[in-house]
Design an enzyme around this catalytic site. Sequence first.
Site, short mmCIF file in Angstrom:
data_model
loop_
_atom_site.label_atom_id
_atom_site.label_comp_id
_atom_site.label_asym_id
_atom_site.label_seq_id
_atom_site.Cartn_x
_atom_site.Cartn_y
_atom_site.Cartn_z
N HIS A 1 0.85 -1.35 -0.03
CA HIS A 1 -0.23 -0.04 -0.05
C HIS A 1 0.96 1.34 -0.17
O HIS A 1 2.13 1.21 0.62
CB HIS A 1 -1.05 0.10 1.24
CG HIS A 1 -0.36 -0.10 2.45
ND1 HIS A 1 -0.08 1.10 3.20
CD2 HIS A 1 -0.17 -1.09 3.30
CE1 HIS A 1 0.57 0.81 4.60
NE2 HIS A 1 0.44 -0.38 4.63
N ASP B 1 -0.50 4.18 0.84
CA ASP B 1 -1.05 5.24 1.87
C ASP B 1 -0.31 5.13 3.30
O ASP B 1 0.27 4.12 3.56
CB ASP B 1 -2.54 5.16 2.06
CG ASP B 1 -2.97 3.63 2.56
OD1 ASP B 1 -2.49 2.64 2.00
OD2 ASP B 1 -3.89 3.71 3.45
N ASP C 1 6.23 1.38 7.18
CA ASP C 1 4.71 0.85 6.99
C ASP C 1 4.10 1.75 5.89
O ASP C 1 3.46 2.63 6.02
CB ASP C 1 3.93 0.98 8.32
CG ASP C 1 2.60 0.45 8.01
OD1 ASP C 1 2.43 -0.15 6.98
OD2 ASP C 1 1.86 0.45 8.90
N GLU D 1 -5.37 1.02 2.64
CA GLU D 1 -5.00 -0.18 3.91
C GLU D 1 -5.33 0.49 5.03
O GLU D 1 -5.71 -0.41 5.73
CB GLU D 1 -3.60 -0.77 3.26
CG GLU D 1 -3.68 -2.18 4.16
CD GLU D 1 -3.10 -2.01 5.20
OE1 GLU D 1 -3.27 -2.95 6.11
OE2 GLU D 1 -2.64 -0.88 5.98
N GLU D 2 -4.64 1.69 5.22
CA GLU D 2 -4.63 2.06 6.52
C GLU D 2 -6.09 2.51 7.02
O GLU D 2 -6.26 2.70 8.22
CB GLU D 2 -3.80 3.31 6.90
CG GLU D 2 -2.49 2.73 6.40
CD GLU D 2 -1.58 1.79 7.56
OE1 GLU D 2 -2.27 1.49 8.46
OE2 GLU D 2 -0.33 1.52 7.43
N GLU E 1 4.09 -6.09 4.27
CA GLU E 1 3.80 -5.31 5.68
C GLU E 1 5.04 -5.49 6.43
O GLU E 1 5.52 -6.55 6.62
CB GLU E 1 2.58 -5.84 6.11
CG GLU E 1 1.36 -5.48 5.45
CD GLU E 1 0.90 -4.12 5.57
OE1 GLU E 1 1.56 -3.76 6.43
OE2 GLU E 1 0.02 -3.60 5.21
N HIS F 1 3.19 4.10 12.71
CA HIS F 1 2.33 4.67 13.27
C HIS F 1 2.72 5.58 14.36
O HIS F 1 1.89 6.56 14.86
CB HIS F 1 1.24 3.60 13.55
CG HIS F 1 0.43 3.00 12.67
ND1 HIS F 1 -0.70 2.70 12.42
CD2 HIS F 1 0.89 2.42 11.70
CE1 HIS F 1 -1.31 2.02 11.47
NE2 HIS F 1 0.06 1.64 10.84
ZN LIG Z 1 0.96 -1.22 6.35
#
Ligand SMILES: [Zn+2]
Length: 376
Positions: A66, A68, A99, A133-134, A162, A349
């Site tokens: 992903h 995003d 990520d 995805e997030e 991931e 994150h």
């Molecule tokens: Zn991810």
Amino acid sequence: MSRVLELTRELTARPSLTPDDAGCQRLISERLLPLGFSVEWFLCGEVSNVLFTRGRGSPSLWFLGHTDVVPPGPEELWTFLPFHPDEKGGELYGRGVADMKGAVAAMTVALETYVQQQPDHAGEIGLLLTSDEEGEAVDGIVRVAQELERRGRRPDHCLVGEPSSLQTLGDTVRVGRRGSVYVRLQVYGIQGHTAFPENLDNPVHRIAPFLADLVGLEWDTGDAEFPASHCQIAYVHAGTGAGNVTPAHIELLANFRNGPGSPIESIRSRFEELLRQHEISDFDIEWDIMGEPFRSEPGKLREAVVGAVGEVLGVTPELNTGGGTSDGRYIAPLGSEVVELGLINSTIHQVDERTPVADLDRLFATYYDIIRRILT
Ligand SMILES: [Zn+2]
């Protein structure tokens, strides 16, 4: 500068907050198209999904990722601005570097390198990307998977990038994921004066023994690859704030992380049976299914990943199903073998998300070796 580092920095400089791809996929298409990849865009609402493939037939290996990222949080807490990637102490800082823009860059460069060296390769290689995805993940890979299923199309093997690694690159490889389901329950009673219990029906008193039983339930015992399924109460709210008024209703939000021993349908029926046992009948309930668990049976991709991680990184990976959900949950039901290998996840994150710079090239070399093992 290494090609992987350069591309990671270019991708990270684009503030692609879900569902905005911010041109990341376009950048990758400009690199892959001249190398003979075909491209198909799946634009759903604000979400951009794209599939690049080259060659045809078996064996087929697609990478899945992903573009995003999650919001950066307070910028002043970052060492460098979150969308101005920079290096310190051998690490690259920036929102999304781990990520998973670093992995997307490593996949892209691995594909480029492979087709430059093997222009007449056997089978099919591909890269599937989403910008959802997030977030809610309603217009992302789930939609692409529906379309693929309609066409009867799927890769034999799908490698998800991931960030699976815990302490050192390659120490953990995911061979499945737990499912996740939310339940929101609203139980009603009769509000009243605390001095007159005979005139009221307190929903907190009604739900307390139910909750005690719920959190004590054994859903299953797990197995070699899946921990036991469990339930966590995430939110409870009742009352008006006044000390002499009992609540009219109580609201509860709980999250289940489940393994194959407890499919969501069985969690649902056990939960609702428990409500009946406690004679709770005046309620509203809402289930929000994020994904069923999936497990990838040992196959050629698992063998290739373990082999490549051992040879390139000198590590014997632990194979497990930890972490949250991933988009692998939508590809596995198509019948593809799904395995996940990516960067170290310890800062994802967070403020100051970062990754060791050296891991970018090491991940590229590992992905390259996986392609080689599957296609030759
Ligand atoms: Zn991810």
